[in-house]
Design a protein around this motif. Sequence first.
Motif, mmCIF file in Angstrom:
data_model
loop_
_atom_site.group_PDB
_atom_site.id
_atom_site.type_symbol
_atom_site.label_atom_id
_atom_site.label_comp_id
_atom_site.label_asym_id
_atom_site.label_seq_id
_atom_site.Cartn_x
_atom_site.Cartn_y
_atom_site.Cartn_z
ATOM 1 N N LEU A 23 1.570 -0.265 -6.533
ATOM 2 C CA LEU A 23 0.222 0.287 -6.583
ATOM 3 C C LEU A 23 -0.501 -0.168 -5.327
ATOM 4 N N ARG A 24 -1.225 0.733 -4.701
ATOM 5 C CA ARG A 24 -1.991 0.394 -3.516
ATOM 6 C C ARG A 24 -3.438 0.860 -3.680
ATOM 7 N N GLY A 25 -4.355 -0.110 -3.545
ATOM 8 C CA GLY A 25 -5.772 0.206 -3.613
ATOM 9 C C GLY A 25 -6.202 0.805 -4.927
ATOM 10 N N ALA A 26 -5.587 0.376 -6.026
ATOM 11 C CA ALA A 26 -5.849 1.001 -7.324
ATOM 12 C C ALA A 26 -7.214 0.601 -7.881
ATOM 13 N N ARG A 27 -7.907 1.602 -8.347
ATOM 14 C CA ARG A 27 -9.177 1.378 -9.031
ATOM 15 C C ARG A 27 -9.133 2.127 -10.345
ATOM 16 N N ASP A 51 -10.107 -2.931 -9.307
ATOM 17 C CA ASP A 51 -10.705 -2.318 -8.120
ATOM 18 C C ASP A 51 -10.000 -2.836 -6.871
ATOM 19 N N GLY A 52 -9.415 -1.921 -6.100
ATOM 20 C CA GLY A 52 -8.746 -2.305 -4.868
ATOM 21 C C GLY A 52 -7.493 -3.123 -5.095
ATOM 22 N N LEU A 53 -6.816 -2.888 -6.210
ATOM 23 C CA LEU A 53 -5.662 -3.712 -6.579
ATOM 24 C C LEU A 53 -4.394 -3.258 -5.864
ATOM 25 N N ASP A 54 -3.709 -4.199 -5.248
ATOM 26 C CA ASP A 54 -2.368 -3.990 -4.720
ATOM 27 C C ASP A 54 -1.392 -4.765 -5.593
ATOM 28 N N PHE A 55 -0.326 -4.100 -6.038
ATOM 29 C CA PHE A 55 0.614 -4.756 -6.951
ATOM 30 C C PHE A 55 1.999 -4.161 -6.749
ATOM 31 N N ASP A 56 3.001 -5.038 -6.643
ATOM 32 C CA ASP A 56 4.382 -4.606 -6.437
ATOM 33 C C ASP A 56 5.276 -5.119 -7.557
#
Length: 279
Positions: free
Chosen positions: A8-12, A23-28
């Motif tokens: 996930l990149r920049g997830a809000r 908000d603004g979540l980056d997750f691998d």
Amino acid sequence: MSVPLVSLRGARYAYEDGPTVLDGLDFDVPEGRALALLGRNGSGKTTLMRLLSGGLRPDAGQLSVDGTPVTYGRKGLLRLRTSVQLVVQDPDDQLFAASVAQDVSFGPLNLGLPEPEVRARVSEALAALDITGLADRPTHLLSYGQRKRTAIAGAVAMRPRVLILDEPTAGLDPDGQERLLDTLEGLRATGTTVVMATHDVDLALRWADDAALLTPSGVRCGPGPVMLADRSRLAEAGLRLPWGVAVESLLRGRGLVPGGGELPRTAEELAGWMVRREG
């Protein structure tokens, strides 16, 4: 650097008429790793899991699998769900068919697979979860632990590359927990990447290769033993120090083990370690 299996990149995301949860979540999700997802109630764990599995669509940002952006039409979601499966905490929210085998077959049937392939997948999933003997059992007659295993089997029958589990050991007795962990190790051995959301820091320390802590300031990811020994980040995430880390600190502080030595993570491992040391 290898491309994450899921990212996930920049997830809000904000629920309707509610506050923004992420908000603004980056997750691998790296392939082949056991990943524990931890955080206080309301930290966004469930929202994150539903975003990763396609149950929710981010208001902003991008979900990708193998570096390819996910689309949210019927075909795109079908492709996603053949790669990523979520099993919710309460199995009664997931089971609906009359018998175990019927429930486990639902996903493969929806893929439009031929009947022999569906039967093979159901048989494989039941065996993986050690519930082959329950195939014809009505789901309403199952114990809680059996319902948990049936719900997981339904996801496994989809042959996902990533299996996401929400508090899978909650409500299980100690024997049931051990059997489930053995099952998860078997799934990992066959190539399934497992993500587990849990409040149990001791379980996470014992089981996970990596840990992700959801905090008010964002997600913090890293190797499990490192993240779960970070007192400040644990406090920010509303979590306590794992038992095994506290024991390690005590033993090292008293000079009972050399630096870098492998230390116990469970009470059983501690007992065995003490026997070996005193022997």
